[in-house]
Design a protein around this motif. Structure first.
Motif, mmCIF file in Angstrom:
data_model
loop_
_atom_site.group_PDB
_atom_site.id
_atom_site.type_symbol
_atom_site.label_atom_id
_atom_site.label_comp_id
_atom_site.label_asym_id
_atom_site.label_seq_id
_atom_site.Cartn_x
_atom_site.Cartn_y
_atom_site.Cartn_z
ATOM 1 N N ILE A 55 0.842 -1.205 0.000
ATOM 2 C CA ILE A 55 0.000 0.000 0.000
ATOM 3 C C ILE A 55 0.868 1.242 0.000
ATOM 4 N N ALA A 56 1.947 1.229 0.812
ATOM 5 C CA ALA A 56 2.842 2.387 0.885
ATOM 6 C C ALA A 56 3.542 2.634 -0.445
ATOM 7 N N ILE A 57 3.951 1.555 -1.123
ATOM 8 C CA ILE A 57 4.615 1.704 -2.424
ATOM 9 C C ILE A 57 3.666 2.318 -3.445
ATOM 10 N N VAL A 58 2.414 1.872 -3.451
ATOM 11 C CA VAL A 58 1.419 2.427 -4.372
ATOM 12 C C VAL A 58 1.154 3.893 -4.043
ATOM 13 N N LEU A 59 0.980 4.209 -2.763
ATOM 14 C CA LEU A 59 0.701 5.596 -2.362
ATOM 15 C C LEU A 59 1.854 6.527 -2.712
ATOM 16 N N SER A 60 3.093 6.012 -2.637
ATOM 17 C CA SER A 60 4.254 6.859 -2.948
ATOM 18 C C SER A 60 4.250 7.315 -4.402
ATOM 19 N N TYR A 62 1.581 8.444 -5.833
ATOM 20 C CA TYR A 62 0.643 9.564 -5.910
ATOM 21 C C TYR A 62 0.951 10.678 -4.895
ATOM 22 N N ILE A 63 1.621 10.313 -3.793
ATOM 23 C CA ILE A 63 1.900 11.280 -2.729
ATOM 24 C C ILE A 63 3.406 11.506 -2.648
ATOM 25 N N PRO A 64 3.855 12.749 -2.599
ATOM 26 C CA PRO A 64 5.291 13.045 -2.573
ATOM 27 C C PRO A 64 5.934 12.774 -1.211
ATOM 28 N N LEU A 65 5.839 11.526 -0.773
ATOM 29 C CA LEU A 65 6.483 11.097 0.472
ATOM 30 C C LEU A 65 7.202 9.777 0.207
ATOM 31 N N GLY A 66 8.235 9.490 1.022
ATOM 32 C CA GLY A 66 8.951 8.241 0.885
ATOM 33 C C GLY A 66 8.112 7.068 1.361
ATOM 34 N N VAL A 67 8.528 5.871 0.969
ATOM 35 C CA VAL A 67 7.809 4.677 1.370
ATOM 36 C C VAL A 67 7.866 4.498 2.892
ATOM 37 N N GLY A 68 8.994 4.856 3.520
ATOM 38 C CA GLY A 68 9.153 4.698 4.959
ATOM 39 C C GLY A 68 8.080 5.400 5.778
ATOM 40 N N PRO A 69 7.959 6.730 5.641
ATOM 41 C CA PRO A 69 6.911 7.420 6.412
ATOM 42 C C PRO A 69 5.500 6.988 6.033
ATOM 43 N N LEU A 70 5.272 6.675 4.741
ATOM 44 C CA LEU A 70 3.953 6.196 4.327
ATOM 45 C C LEU A 70 3.662 4.828 4.935
ATOM 46 N N PHE A 71 4.696 4.002 5.048
ATOM 47 C CA PHE A 71 4.560 2.681 5.668
ATOM 48 C C PHE A 71 4.078 2.831 7.109
#
Length: 297
Positions: A55-60, A62-71
């Motif tokens: 989910i974090a990889i997909v969101l990254s 569309y959203i200008p954030l790294g996978v780490g914080p999105l994770f």
């Protein structure tokens, strides 16, 4: 306090468990393997194997954030959903391990920013990545905790839809793969589905491999010697089962014991030395629980 309350408190005390250093080390190694697979294999090639990391990889995208914080953000949202819909069934340990994994992925992003794909061959990337991740997840699961993620979604589906937990995990991971395909193309979707399958197989193999031991039945004239060796040298226990031979009609004693694979080699050699005429039947035991073995929970 009445007897019922005393029994309940006693049961609670029994199930409390403080992790020893070996278990903590295995969890740390496990989440390090998972974080390495995510950061060095999956993220650079936009591949997923489902889960919160997928989910974090997909969101990254569309959203200008790294996978780490999105994770971390995805896991926090999933935990909130878990508390709302299923209560505290997934436990504090899972929360700690999941946040530690998310934090480690973020740390890798800081230390090793923008890693390039290790290969142009996506099949090679997804296969090796899933083997590493599957081993790591298997090690963590073997310590009676988990890496969270879509496990929480699966538990919600189990509670409200009556789906088997394993089927729920597969459905959740496949949905994540579909979103990955919409973001990165059909090719990524197909490889991600393959990743889900490989990951599940490796996790299962890892858990089985870590827990497999030997269940032995030993028919020997040297019952006392073999029993003493099992107890004193192998530090295991055994059962002495009385029986009557179908052919000889004589009463005798059969030794039943459970040992690790390494211990079985020593036991087999010892039995052969003291009684070459002994008859030994051995089978694989997928899991052994109790004193001197794995704890129940």
């Amino acid at each position: 306090m009445n007897i019922t309350n005393e029994v309940q408190n006693l049961n609670k005390d029994k199930i409390k468990h403080k992790y020893n250093w070996k278990e903590i080390a295995l969890i740390i190694i496990g989440i390090t393997l998972v974080a390495s697979a995510i950061h060095f294999f999956l993220v650079p090639s936009n591949l997923t194997s489902g889960g919160a990391s997928g989910i974090a990889i997909v969101l990254s995208h569309y959203i200008p954030l790294g996978v780490g914080p999105l994770f971390i953000l995805v896991n926090i949202i999933l935990f909130i959903m878990g508390f709302i819909f299923i209560g505290k069934d997934f436990g504090t340990r899972t929360i700690v391990v999941t946040l530690a994994l998310s934090g480690l992925v973020w740390l890798f992003e800081i230390i090793f920013p923008n890693p390039k794909p290790l290969s142009d061959d996506l099949f090679l990337i997804i296969t090796l990545g899933m083997i590493i991740q599957g081993i790591g997840v298997g090690m963590v699961l073997n310590q009676y905790t988990s890496t969270g993620g879509t496990d929480i979604i699966a538990k919600i589906m189990q509670k409200y839809l009556g789906l088997d937990l394993g089927i729920g995990c597969v459905i959740a991971d496949l949905v994540v793969s579909i979103f990955a395909g919409s973001a990165f193309g059909m090719n990524i979707f197909l490889y991600s589905v393959m990743g889900v399958i490989i990951n599940g197989a490796v996790v299962s193999i890892t858990i089985s491999g870590l827990n497999t031991s030997k269940l032995c039945y030993i028919n020997t004239k040297e019952v006392d010697l073999v029993s003493k060796f099992i107890i004193e040298d192998l530090d295991r226990s055994a059962n002495l089962i009385p029986y009557k031979g179908a052919y000889s009609k004589k009463d005798n004693v059969l030794i039943q014991t459970a040992v690790s694979t390494r211990e079985y080699i020593r036991l087999k050699e010892f039995v052969n030395d003291v009684d070459p005429t002994a008859f030994v039947v051995t089978s694989s035991a997928n899991e052994i629980l109790g004193e001197k073995w794995r704890r129940f929970i």
